[in-house]
Design a protein around this motif. Structure first.
Motif, short mmCIF file in Angstrom:
data_model
loop_
_atom_site.label_atom_id
_atom_site.label_comp_id
_atom_site.label_asym_id
_atom_site.label_seq_id
_atom_site.Cartn_x
_atom_site.Cartn_y
_atom_site.Cartn_z
N ASP A 259 0.83 -1.20 0.00
CA ASP A 259 0.00 0.00 0.00
C ASP A 259 0.87 1.26 0.00
O ASP A 259 0.55 2.24 -0.68
CB ASP A 259 -0.93 0.01 1.22
N ILE A 260 1.95 1.24 0.75
CA ILE A 260 2.87 2.40 0.81
C ILE A 260 3.53 2.61 -0.55
O ILE A 260 3.66 3.74 -1.04
CB ILE A 260 3.93 2.19 1.91
N ASP A 263 1.09 4.18 -2.92
CA ASP A 263 0.91 5.61 -2.62
C ASP A 263 2.09 6.42 -3.15
O ASP A 263 1.90 7.52 -3.71
CB ASP A 263 0.75 5.83 -1.12
N LYS A 266 1.87 6.74 -6.90
CA LYS A 266 0.84 7.70 -7.30
C LYS A 266 1.38 9.13 -7.25
O LYS A 266 1.05 9.97 -8.08
CB LYS A 266 -0.38 7.58 -6.39
#
Length: 270
Positions: A259-260, A263, A266
């Protein structure tokens, strides 16, 4: 699967020997299934060492390898028993050298990824590791891709002498070329990240993450103590100590890294 055998009665009670594993950091005895699927200690969150192929599967299911057949030339390397050591490492890891590189996909982002294997002569960097990393960064530069390196290494490979040390500047140059294209590079430091690897590309990333309690440094603490004659804190060269002193951007458990990473991609990837 190995079992305990009662020789007197002549039967096996079929209790596997490998049901339990000890955490290298907190020393807790853990039921092996409790650390799956990320091989993470439930008590202290230490992330266990994994072979490159095992670790890669935690990050991406789509992967096209680069330079998978590249092998070290022993023409100018005369270190005793090095050929035999390479042969053992190849059988143990199913790799030709200590790194797996290629093009993958993480949550919809196409990335260039490299995974160092601590089971291949401690993930040490020799000529092949250096050349594969240079090719990975140059391929990423030409394709406009971010680079993610999952690092676990004892440093430069002593069996290859000056040839291994030369890889520090070779890879660093490739990192700079990639950076000048405005492309993103993320390194994730696992236990251990030491020597010439920590002194070069491991800390050149735009963002440097580490796993909990990972040992990170250049020389080992005993060598530093012998040279300096100084006492050091008990957590010296652990990820938490480095983060406290500004050398690591954050400490992220392996189970939370995807997830990190998504992010960060992105934010940094156009």
């Amino acid at each position: 699967m190995k079992h305990y055998i009662n020789k007197q009665k002549g039967y096996s009670n079929k209790v596997p020997r490998d049901l339990w594993i000890k955490c290298p950091y907190c020393k807790a005895n853990l039921y092996k299934k409790k650390i799956l699927p990320y091989f993470e200690c439930p008590n202290c969150h230490y992330d266990f060492q994994l072979k490159a192929m095992e670790k890669l599967k935690l990050y991406t299911k789509q992967f096209e390898p680069l330079d998978s057949n590249m092998e070290v030339s022993l023409k100018n390397i005369k270190f005793p028993n090095y050929k035999e050591k390479l042969s053992v490492a190849k059988k143990k890891t199913q790799l030709n050298d200590a790194i797996l590189t290629g093009i993958g996909n993480i949550k919809g982002f196409k990335i260039a990824i490299g995974v160092l294997d601590p089971y291949f002569i401690m993930g040490s960097m020799g000529t092949v590791v250096g050349k594969k990393l240079v090719d990975l960064f140059d391929t990423a530069s030409s394709k406009g891709l971010p680079v993610i390196l999952l690092i676990s290494s004892g440093g430069a490979r002593m069996q290859e002498g000056i040839f291994s040390l030369m890889q520090m500047i070779n890879v660093s140059d490739a990192v700079i070329r990639h950076s000048k294209k405005g492309l993103f590079y993320l390194s994730i430091l696992s236990d251990p990240t030491m020597g010439g690897v920590s002194a070069s590309f491991a800390f050149q990333a735009d963002v440097v993450l580490a796993e909990p309690h990972a040992r990170i440094g250049f020389a080992g603490p005993k060598i530093i103590k012998n040279v300096s004659s100084e006492e050091f804190p008990t957590d010296f060269q652990r990820a938490e100590y480095l983060m406290k002193h500004g050398l690591v951007d954050n400490i992220i458990r392996r189970s939370q890294q995807l997830d990190i990473i998504a992010d960060l991609l992105k934010i940094h990837v156009k």
